[in-house]
Design an enzyme around this catalytic site. Structure first.
Site, short mmCIF file in Angstrom:
data_model
loop_
_atom_site.label_atom_id
_atom_site.label_comp_id
_atom_site.label_asym_id
_atom_site.label_seq_id
_atom_site.Cartn_x
_atom_site.Cartn_y
_atom_site.Cartn_z
N HIS A 155 0.83 -1.22 0.00
CA HIS A 155 0.00 0.00 0.00
C HIS A 155 0.86 1.26 0.00
O HIS A 155 0.45 2.30 0.52
CB HIS A 155 -0.94 0.04 1.21
CG HIS A 155 -1.63 -1.25 1.49
ND1 HIS A 155 -2.87 -1.58 0.97
CD2 HIS A 155 -1.23 -2.34 2.21
CE1 HIS A 155 -3.21 -2.79 1.38
NE2 HIS A 155 -2.24 -3.29 2.13
N SER A 276 14.02 20.22 -16.17
CA SER A 276 12.86 21.10 -16.32
C SER A 276 13.32 22.39 -16.97
O SER A 276 14.43 22.86 -16.73
CB SER A 276 12.27 21.39 -14.94
OG SER A 276 11.60 22.63 -14.95
N LYS A 282 15.66 20.27 -11.10
CA LYS A 282 14.89 19.05 -11.35
C LYS A 282 15.68 17.97 -12.08
O LYS A 282 16.51 18.24 -12.93
CB LYS A 282 13.65 19.39 -12.18
CG LYS A 282 12.65 20.20 -11.39
CD LYS A 282 11.79 19.33 -10.52
CE LYS A 282 10.74 18.71 -11.38
NZ LYS A 282 9.57 18.29 -10.74
#
Ligand code: ARG
Length: 459
Positions: A155, A276, A282
């Site tokens: 999960h 980016s 990034k």
């Protein structure tokens, strides 16, 4: 002039022609089409429909047409409706009217079904080799990390410690099933429809068994109606490819997540990272996002084509022409993704320290429960006692390793000094030593088994 213009007094409308023509995408089957035609010419020669000399003329003409395709010198004309028409048109230009004998007893319906099966069998071989490379890359990377501890998740919540090699190897087995599925699909695809005619069969007593053998098919279809219209092999192939895409998508999701600085477990090689245009810091995992995204397209090709097939009347219908673009697109999509994914796996930089640092004591809760189980406490009760211990860590700001023995004993007298020995990440993974578990010993064994699998597969 088209192949079937005889009964019409007006030429085909241009818009219809654009809609109807498939040469733009089916020309890539030229090799299969020509090989199929050469074998068919020999079959009608053996059935005394054409003379050996005519057969010779047709076959050497076809070889020349093939050479033109291979060298890129094949010139298209507007009459080239599809690959079958184009090849016959060019053959006629080269050898004259005798070319018109090739199509005796044959229809484009059994021809296209044959071509596409041959194409699919070749495509499966290529796909298998790409998947082999991916598996090799996974095994190599995994074998370097059989002792690298990291959190395992369920999960997306921290669950139990595992080793990174185990995580990587989980994808090895998905791909193993994919390859097996493709091989299985190939077996069913290897059934030759040629000799089914338009729908009713071949009237010239050709030897279909020999024809199938000449074309390297393992068998031939048993019913001509089914032969011209069966596209199960396309649907199966699309499914097998969609599942490959789904597996790559899941790997993509893990890599996107684990390369996030919040996790920091892995770093993609610069060659496979993107930046980016506005945020200089990034480092994006675009290729793995594309792997994830394109799984949707692969699934779309499958569901779209299944919808096309559903409800079709028996035998050939033009709807079936839709098979090729779906199939080619799925194959091309995986050919675009796989080399990049393989390179990413091979060059993946796994940050051993960060993986280790992400382990938290509460991931040892099950170990603590197992400690109580070893003392004869039923697992359900142990689970409850450890749950209470976790609650106490939350209340006291401590962790399972920093709670005192007294604090544990306030929960249950079953807790004794030995409990602290159970609270080790190394010990936690080492205990999962049954086959298939994450213990380094078991992972090394798993990798050996995987290497044997590869050796056997490639035999
Ligand atoms: N281009 C066609 C296809 O891909 C070939 C078969 C055409 N047959 C026909 N009856 N129009 O399905």
């Amino acid at each position: 002039m088209s192949l079937w213009g005889g009964r019409f007094s007006e030429p085909t409308d241009d818009d219809l022609k654009r809609l109807n023509d498939s040469f733009g995408f089916d020309r890539r089957m030229y090799r299969q089409d020509i090989h199929g035609s050469i074998a068919y010419a020999r079959a009608i020669r053996d059935a005394n429909v054409i003379t050996p000399e005519e057969c010779e003329q047709i076959c050497s003409g076809l070889e020349q047409v093939l050479a033109e395709f291979e060298s890129g010198s094949f010139d298209t004309t507007p009459a080239d409706e599809d690959i079958h028409t184009a090849v016959e048109r060019r053959l006629t230009e080269m050898i004259g009217p005798v070319a018109g004998k090739l199509h005796t007893g044959r229809s484009r319906n059994d021809q296209v079904a044959t071509d596409l099966r041959l194409w699919t069998i070749d495509a499966i071989k290529e796909m298998d080799s790409l998947l082999d490379h991916l598996q090799q890359a996974l095994v190599e990377q995994a074998s370097a990390h059989t002792d690298t501890l990291m959190p395992g998740y369920t999960h997306v919540q921290p669950a139990q410690p595992i080793v990174a090699g185990h995580w990587l190897m989980s994808f090895f087995w998905m791909i193993a099933r994919d390859r097996d599925r493709l091989r299985d699909a190939s077996r069913r695809t290897s059934e030759m429809p040629l000799g089914s005619g338009a729908l009713a069969g071949n009237p010239f007593a050709i030897d279909r068994e020999k024809l199938a053998e000449d074309l390297n098919f393992t068998s031939h279809s048993q019913n001509s109606l089914d032969g011209v219209s069966d596209r199960d092999f396309v649907a199966e192939m699309l499914f097998a490819l969609a599942l490959v895409g789904t597996h790559l998508s899941r790997l993509g999701e893990d890599i996107v997540l684990y390369s996030n600085p919040g996790f920091g477990f892995i770093r993609l090689n610069d060659r496979y990272s993107t930046g980016s245009s506005i945020m200089p810091q990034k480092r994006n995992a675009d290729p793995m996002e594309l792997a994830r995204g394109k799984a949707g397209r692969l699934l779309g090709n499958l569901t779209g084509f299944m919808a096309t097939l559903k409800g079709l009347p028996s035998s050939y219908n033009k709807d079936i022409q839709e098979d090729k673009e779906a199939l080619f697109d799925s194959v091309d999509t995986l050919h675009a993704i796989l080399p990049v994914v393989i390179a990413i796996v091979s060059t993946l930089n796994i940050n051993v320290e960060k993986c280790r640092a992400a382990l938290a004591d509460d991931m040892l809760a099950t170990e603590l429960a197992d400690y109580l189980v070893d003392k004869g406490i039923p697992f359900r009760e142990a689970h409850h006692l450890v749950g209470a211990s976790v609650r106490l860590t939350e209340q006291t700001g401590r962790t399972l390793t920093t709670l005192s023995l007294e604090q544990y004993q306030s929960i249950s007298p079953h807790f004794e000094q030995g409990l602290f020995d159970s609270l080790s990440f190394e010990r936690a993974v080492a205990r999962k030593s049954a086959i298939g578990g994450t213990a380094p010993t078991a992972v090394r064994q798993q990798i050996d088994t995987a290497r044997q699998w590869l050796a056997q597969w490639n035999q």
